[in-house]
Design a protein around this motif. Sequence first.
Motif, PDB file in Angstrom:
ATOM      1  N   THR A 143       0.315  -0.287   3.653  1.00  0.00           N
ATOM      2  CA  THR A 143      -0.217  -0.842   2.409  1.00  0.00           C
ATOM      3  C   THR A 143      -0.042  -2.350   2.285  1.00  0.00           C
ATOM      4  O   THR A 143      -0.910  -3.024   1.782  1.00  0.00           O
ATOM      5  CB  THR A 143       0.428  -0.174   1.184  1.00  0.00           C
ATOM      6  OG1 THR A 143       1.826  -0.374   1.272  1.00  0.00           O
ATOM      7  CG2 THR A 143       0.112   1.300   1.127  1.00  0.00           C
ATOM      8  N   GLN A 144       1.070  -2.870   2.760  1.00  0.00           N
ATOM      9  CA  GLN A 144       1.330  -4.286   2.523  1.00  0.00           C
ATOM     10  C   GLN A 144       0.736  -5.187   3.597  1.00  0.00           C
ATOM     11  O   GLN A 144       0.318  -6.302   3.315  1.00  0.00           O
ATOM     12  CB  GLN A 144       2.845  -4.565   2.454  1.00  0.00           C
ATOM     13  CG  GLN A 144       3.596  -3.728   1.460  1.00  0.00           C
ATOM     14  CD  GLN A 144       3.201  -4.051   0.026  1.00  0.00           C
ATOM     15  OE1 GLN A 144       2.866  -5.181  -0.278  1.00  0.00           O
ATOM     16  NE2 GLN A 144       3.211  -3.080  -0.847  1.00  0.00           N
ATOM     17  N   ILE A 145       0.736  -4.733   4.818  1.00  0.00           N
ATOM     18  CA  ILE A 145       0.295  -5.624   5.895  1.00  0.00           C
ATOM     19  C   ILE A 145      -1.113  -5.270   6.364  1.00  0.00           C
ATOM     20  O   ILE A 145      -1.989  -6.134   6.389  1.00  0.00           O
ATOM     21  CB  ILE A 145       1.302  -5.601   7.073  1.00  0.00           C
ATOM     22  CG1 ILE A 145       2.646  -6.140   6.573  1.00  0.00           C
ATOM     23  CG2 ILE A 145       0.786  -6.438   8.247  1.00  0.00           C
ATOM     24  CD1 ILE A 145       3.741  -6.146   7.588  1.00  0.00           C
TER      25      ILE A 145
ATOM     26  N   THR B 104      -3.634  -3.623   5.078  1.00  0.00           N
ATOM     27  CA  THR B 104      -4.763  -3.846   4.163  1.00  0.00           C
ATOM     28  C   THR B 104      -5.027  -5.343   3.975  1.00  0.00           C
ATOM     29  O   THR B 104      -6.170  -5.764   3.910  1.00  0.00           O
ATOM     30  CB  THR B 104      -4.519  -3.192   2.784  1.00  0.00           C
ATOM     31  OG1 THR B 104      -3.217  -3.533   2.353  1.00  0.00           O
ATOM     32  CG2 THR B 104      -4.648  -1.691   2.851  1.00  0.00           C
ATOM     33  N   ARG B 105      -3.949  -6.143   3.946  1.00  0.00           N
ATOM     34  CA  ARG B 105      -4.150  -7.602   3.850  1.00  0.00           C
ATOM     35  C   ARG B 105      -4.824  -8.138   5.111  1.00  0.00           C
ATOM     36  O   ARG B 105      -5.758  -8.932   5.045  1.00  0.00           O
ATOM     37  CB  ARG B 105      -2.803  -8.306   3.682  1.00  0.00           C
ATOM     38  CG  ARG B 105      -2.299  -8.355   2.271  1.00  0.00           C
ATOM     39  CD  ARG B 105      -0.955  -9.107   2.241  1.00  0.00           C
ATOM     40  NE  ARG B 105      -0.530  -9.406   0.889  1.00  0.00           N
ATOM     41  CZ  ARG B 105       0.010  -8.519   0.062  1.00  0.00           C
ATOM     42  NH1 ARG B 105       0.180  -7.273   0.455  1.00  0.00           N
ATOM     43  NH2 ARG B 105       0.382  -8.875  -1.156  1.00  0.00           N
ATOM     44  N   ALA B 106      -4.324  -7.698   6.270  1.00  0.00           N
ATOM     45  CA  ALA B 106      -4.900  -8.175   7.534  1.00  0.00           C
ATOM     46  C   ALA B 106      -6.376  -7.780   7.617  1.00  0.00           C
ATOM     47  O   ALA B 106      -7.230  -8.587   8.012  1.00  0.00           O
ATOM     48  CB  ALA B 106      -4.132  -7.605   8.719  1.00  0.00           C
TER      49      ALA B 106
ATOM     50  N   TRP C  12      -8.401  -7.286   5.103  1.00  0.00           N
ATOM     51  CA  TRP C  12      -9.183  -8.092   4.149  1.00  0.00           C
ATOM     52  C   TRP C  12      -9.597  -9.424   4.789  1.00  0.00           C
ATOM     53  O   TRP C  12     -10.773  -9.794   4.785  1.00  0.00           O
ATOM     54  CB  TRP C  12      -8.355  -8.346   2.879  1.00  0.00           C
ATOM     55  CG  TRP C  12      -9.154  -9.011   1.781  1.00  0.00           C
ATOM     56  CD1 TRP C  12      -9.839  -8.375   0.794  1.00  0.00           C
ATOM     57  CD2 TRP C  12      -9.380 -10.417   1.600  1.00  0.00           C
ATOM     58  NE1 TRP C  12     -10.477  -9.312   0.006  1.00  0.00           N
ATOM     59  CE2 TRP C  12     -10.212 -10.564   0.469  1.00  0.00           C
ATOM     60  CE3 TRP C  12      -8.963 -11.563   2.271  1.00  0.00           C
ATOM     61  CZ2 TRP C  12     -10.631 -11.802   0.002  1.00  0.00           C
ATOM     62  CZ3 TRP C  12      -9.391 -12.809   1.813  1.00  0.00           C
ATOM     63  CH2 TRP C  12     -10.202 -12.915   0.688  1.00  0.00           C
ATOM     64  N   TRP C  13      -8.606 -10.111   5.357  1.00  0.00           N
ATOM     65  CA  TRP C  13      -8.915 -11.396   6.002  1.00  0.00           C
ATOM     66  C   TRP C  13      -9.869 -11.197   7.172  1.00  0.00           C
ATOM     67  O   TRP C  13     -10.778 -11.987   7.423  1.00  0.00           O
ATOM     68  CB  TRP C  13      -7.626 -12.073   6.484  1.00  0.00           C
ATOM     69  CG  TRP C  13      -6.908 -12.748   5.367  1.00  0.00           C
ATOM     70  CD1 TRP C  13      -5.853 -12.267   4.648  1.00  0.00           C
ATOM     71  CD2 TRP C  13      -7.228 -14.024   4.794  1.00  0.00           C
ATOM     72  NE1 TRP C  13      -5.495 -13.159   3.679  1.00  0.00           N
ATOM     73  CE2 TRP C  13      -6.314 -14.251   3.741  1.00  0.00           C
ATOM     74  CE3 TRP C  13      -8.197 -14.996   5.064  1.00  0.00           C
ATOM     75  CZ2 TRP C  13      -6.338 -15.416   2.971  1.00  0.00           C
ATOM     76  CZ3 TRP C  13      -8.219 -16.159   4.292  1.00  0.00           C
ATOM     77  CH2 TRP C  13      -7.294 -16.351   3.260  1.00  0.00           C
TER      78      TRP C  13
ATOM     79  N   TRP D 177     -13.574 -10.452   5.850  1.00  0.00           N
ATOM     80  CA  TRP D 177     -14.226 -11.579   5.175  1.00  0.00           C
ATOM     81  C   TRP D 177     -14.342 -12.787   6.095  1.00  0.00           C
ATOM     82  O   TRP D 177     -15.284 -13.583   5.981  1.00  0.00           O
ATOM     83  CB  TRP D 177     -13.534 -11.896   3.850  1.00  0.00           C
ATOM     84  CG  TRP D 177     -13.827 -10.795   2.858  1.00  0.00           C
ATOM     85  CD1 TRP D 177     -12.973  -9.838   2.406  1.00  0.00           C
ATOM     86  CD2 TRP D 177     -15.109 -10.484   2.271  1.00  0.00           C
ATOM     87  NE1 TRP D 177     -13.625  -8.953   1.567  1.00  0.00           N
ATOM     88  CE2 TRP D 177     -14.926  -9.322   1.457  1.00  0.00           C
ATOM     89  CE3 TRP D 177     -16.385 -11.049   2.345  1.00  0.00           C
ATOM     90  CZ2 TRP D 177     -15.990  -8.746   0.741  1.00  0.00           C
ATOM     91  CZ3 TRP D 177     -17.427 -10.468   1.622  1.00  0.00           C
ATOM     92  CH2 TRP D 177     -17.225  -9.338   0.834  1.00  0.00           C
TER      93      TRP D 177
END
Length: 258
Positions: free
Chosen positions: A58-60, A62-64, A66-67, A70
């Motif tokens: 959830t923390q890493i 999903t962020r990775a 996203w970047w 996009w």
Amino acid sequence: MNAASLFDQAALGNFWFRYLHVLAGITWIGLLYYFNLVQVPGLAAYGDEGKARNITITQIATRALWWFRWAAIATLATGILITGVAPDYMNDFMNHVGDSPSNAKNAGISVGMILGITMAANVWMIIWKNQKVVIANATNVLNGGEANPDAATAGRRAMLASRQNMIFSISMLFYMVGAAHFIENGDLFAATSGEANTFLIISLVICAVLQLNALGKFGGIKAGNKMLVIYETQKNAIITGVVLWAVLFILTVVIMGA
Ligand code: HEM
């Protein structure tokens, strides 16, 4: 120097969009390599414990992701903006006759762009679409819910497309950078429009076969399908990427060498 010309159409197309394009491109491809070379083998080494680590999912991840997705859009958009805004880019792209280094350059950047566009499509239409299923399933299981039986297939589809993107990235970047700084050098390369088209068609057929293979069009996506052996380990994918680059490079030299 007129300050306004720092932001006129030529500066925007030739410099600013190109600079943003390279920034977005390294963000995207950097994360592609992180997923393929670090996160996926790292989680596999942890086994089920790794998959169950809430912090990673959830923390890493999903962020990775996203970047990653996009940055793919930003790279695609700025790449297309270069072709549309840089003065005469399209005109030069379309109109070359005779034995010209520009024909060779245009064929080279076309291969780079088509690979880049295919990779961006893989990110959004295969990798992200399937990763959403994998992440939803992992989160659900962590919260005590039922496992989704389709999650493993979704994960495999995403993995195949991601490794195909890693394979393409080596050649894609070669033509992105090489078109203007290596192939356009008339001492090394020149091509009639017929030769440039021949190079383009052969290269694209090879790449299309690889892309269809990653989508499981030759015998499905299940492990054990011999056509998929090039994706089964990171090492195989890297070797395939280098071999693809070498084949395309030899075609470039043989068909368009001066
Ligand atoms: C997604 C589709 C992409 C499109 C449509 C695209 C388009 C372009 C175009 C039109 C150029 C200018 C080439 C020239 O001067 O003739 C270019 C250059 C370049 N692109 Fe891309 N590109 C894409 C993806 C990428 C990716 C993923 C990267 C990864 C880093 C990348 C990195 C570069 C670099 C380094 C240059 C060279 C800039 C220079 O030296 O002038 N591109 N791209």
